[in-house]
Write an enzyme that holds these catalytic residues in place. Structure first.
Site, short mmCIF file in Angstrom:
data_model
loop_
_atom_site.label_atom_id
_atom_site.label_comp_id
_atom_site.label_asym_id
_atom_site.label_seq_id
_atom_site.Cartn_x
_atom_site.Cartn_y
_atom_site.Cartn_z
N HIS A 1 0.81 -1.21 0.00
CA HIS A 1 0.00 0.00 0.00
C HIS A 1 0.86 1.27 0.00
O HIS A 1 1.70 1.45 0.87
CB HIS A 1 -0.89 -0.02 1.25
CG HIS A 1 -1.92 1.05 1.31
ND1 HIS A 1 -2.11 1.83 2.41
CD2 HIS A 1 -2.84 1.47 0.39
CE1 HIS A 1 -3.10 2.67 2.21
NE2 HIS A 1 -3.56 2.48 0.98
N HIS B 1 -1.55 11.26 -2.03
CA HIS B 1 -2.84 10.77 -1.58
C HIS B 1 -3.82 11.90 -1.29
O HIS B 1 -4.95 11.92 -1.77
CB HIS B 1 -2.68 9.91 -0.32
CG HIS B 1 -3.99 9.45 0.25
ND1 HIS B 1 -4.72 10.21 1.15
CD2 HIS B 1 -4.72 8.33 0.02
CE1 HIS B 1 -5.82 9.57 1.46
NE2 HIS B 1 -5.86 8.43 0.80
N GLU C 1 -4.31 4.04 -8.12
CA GLU C 1 -5.58 4.61 -7.70
C GLU C 1 -5.68 6.02 -8.25
O GLU C 1 -4.85 6.88 -7.93
CB GLU C 1 -5.74 4.64 -6.18
CG GLU C 1 -7.09 5.24 -5.79
CD GLU C 1 -7.33 5.36 -4.30
OE1 GLU C 1 -8.21 6.16 -3.92
OE2 GLU C 1 -6.65 4.68 -3.52
#
Length: 256
Positions: free
Chosen positions: A23, A65, A125
């Site tokens: 991750h 992020h 992502e």
């Protein structure tokens, strides 16, 4: 020592990506979404990495992020409002530890080169700045299609935002897509199928035998995030999940 967990027989289904995915690189042991984190994950034997990608004000795809810069860099404000020239000068490592001072934000292109040079997989992502879902989906997918052109294993594109996946689908339909789910909102399965997704990526607690049956019945693959507990990992592998995303690359030994 890392924990070795054996997946169930039911879990052994065709899927081109590894069982375990690191991750944000190895976002606990090194600054998340930096090449330092990717290198740390690789040191622990991981062969696939998840990362968050958004666009700079001038359209460069880069890793971050949060919508804003404060938590993981020495910058300020909405990241997508800054040019890449400005973003590239930020320190993205000092917040994590003194050893990481000077680590910079990487572009998607830099990460792609590193992954392909070393034979690693990537789960991108798509993380749009609010209000730019479609545009970001299109731009990230186009960048990924160009960067991984003629490469044997393309990246998996995922997003919580259906509009971002729709942009990716329109721009690079051949790239695999996954719908990220924090809750099982009404119409999620229809949306995943309409978006041509190959997978759903659920918050780990959502996975049950009934959900697995539903997902498999629809011909989709199954991933869970973010799994850092051995008991939770064993439960998910017993259900037969295809891949598990973890921060704890030091705790779980990845499969071959």
């Amino acid at each position: 020592m890392p924990t070795h967990i054996t997946p169930s027989t039911a879990a052994k289904r065709p899927w081109p990506y590894p069982r375990w995915i690191a991750h944000r690189g190895a976002g606990l042991l090194a600054p998340e979404n930096t090449l330092a984190a990717f290198r740390r994950g690789a040191q622990h034997g991981y062969r696939m990495f998840e990362c968050d990608v958004k666009l700079s004000a001038d359209g460069v795809a880069f890793l971050l992020h949060d919508d804003t810069l404060e938590r993981t860099t020495d910058g300020q404000g909405v990241a997508g409002n800054h040019t890449w020239a400005a973003l590239s000068q930020l320190d993205a490592g000092a917040w994590h530890s003194p050893a990481c001072v000077g680590e910079t934000l990487p572009t998607l292109a830099a990460v792609a080169r590193w992954c392909m040079a070393n034979g690693y997989g990537l789960n991108i992502e798509i993380k749009p700045t609010p209000g730019s879902d479609w545009r970001t989906g299109r731009a990230v997918a186009q960048a990924a299609a160009t960067l991984w052109a003629n490469h044997a294993q393309p990246p998996l594109l995922s997003s919580f935002q259906p509009e971002a996946l729709a942009g990716a689908q329109e721009t690079a339909p051949a790239l695999p897509r996954g719908l990220l789910l924090e809750t099982l909102w009404t119409g999620w399965l229809d949306a995943a199928l309409a978006l041509g997704c190959q997978a759903v990526v659920c918050e780990q607690g959502l996975w049950t035998e009934a959900l697995m049956h539903q997902v498999r019945g629809a011909g989709l693959h199954s991933l869970a995030y973010t799994v850092n507990d051995a008991t939770a990992a064993q439960r998910l592998l017993a259900l037969g999940l295809d891949s598990i995303i973890t921060d704890r690359v030091d705790r779980f030994a990845p499969d071959a």
